[in-house]
Scaffold this active site. Sequence first.
Site, PDB file in Angstrom:
ATOM      1  N   CYS A 108       0.890  -1.166   0.000  1.00 55.06           N
ATOM      2  CA  CYS A 108       0.000   0.000   0.000  1.00 55.06           C
ATOM      3  C   CYS A 108       0.914   1.196   0.000  1.00 55.06           C
ATOM      4  O   CYS A 108       1.576   1.484   0.990  1.00 55.06           O
ATOM      5  CB  CYS A 108      -0.904   0.032   1.227  1.00 55.06           C
ATOM      6  SG  CYS A 108      -1.829   1.587   1.335  1.00 55.06           S
ATOM      7  N   CYS A 113      -3.014  -0.004   3.776  1.00 54.59           N
ATOM      8  CA  CYS A 113      -4.230  -0.770   3.544  1.00 54.59           C
ATOM      9  C   CYS A 113      -3.835  -2.240   3.410  1.00 54.59           C
ATOM     10  O   CYS A 113      -2.815  -2.568   2.796  1.00 54.59           O
ATOM     11  CB  CYS A 113      -4.926  -0.279   2.281  1.00 54.59           C
ATOM     12  SG  CYS A 113      -5.446   1.442   2.420  1.00 54.59           S
TER      13      CYS A 113
END
Lengths: 203, 103
Positions: A108, A113
């Site tokens: 990410c 994430c």
Amino acid sequence: MPHDDHDHPHTLLPPDPALRVKALETILTRKGLIDPAALDEIIDTYENKIGPKNGARVVARAWSDPEFLEALRADATAVVKDMGFYGRQGEHMVIVENTPDVHNMVVCTLCSCYPWPLLGIPPGWYKSDAYRARAVREPRKVLADFGVGLGDNTAVRVWDSTAEVRYLVIPMRPDGTDGLDEDALAGLVTRDSMIGTGLAVAP
Amino acid sequence: MKPEPVFDQPWHAQVFALTVHLNESGRLDWSDWAARFGATLKKHGVAKELNGGEDYFAAWLETLEGVLAEEGAASPEEALEMRGAWERAYLETPHGEPVQLRS
């Protein structure tokens, strides 16, 4: 600051950020905006109930059951939700499958994430600037640092997670695992193999 | 192999849970959160390379303080005052006793 003095008369003062977090909690609780019991429950869930074992079960089943794999390809979010692993942040799960030709790896670049319901909280290195920058720029070198050597004929594909889409790598099933049941297979699936910085281990 | 602890420090877990709770109760949109948090990380990462541990959660806390201040849920003044109240409570609580805020 921690004291050196061992018989300090008062309780040890927590570090500055800990006091700032406590302050926010108290303010929000007094305003009725949060429920402190819910915080404890969230921590308990992430510390004890959610972790890479969830993802390993998904991978083991994908290796064992072609119909399940097809369903995952079509709509992984729905399938893992049926297994009880659903994204509390409303994100979509997408599986990416490793083959002899393609090795997938997840990062990410924005923040961190990660498919929480399947893998838990990401390890420190996943959140580091070094990994976030290098995974895209020089994925083969990063893989080598993790001890993963790929042949020249294997392409590396890097997937950038977002708040909306989280990827789970389905590593290649190791050789010599034909007779194994799902439980035994799940034991071969490491966290890193589902991020793409490792391979499933041979039995 | 010993599993790594999920959270290195209790406050990492607390600030994480607080944020997830605010999202789950509909007070924080996760895409907005990710965008703001990403911006804070980027800002911090200019001066030094972040290791993904303590500095990661420091950026997380700074972002959350900013969001709550903007929404008027916890102004910087309120937060500072309450932080001071907790600090006094720790310093005034005899060792071994539960720390409580004075009302």
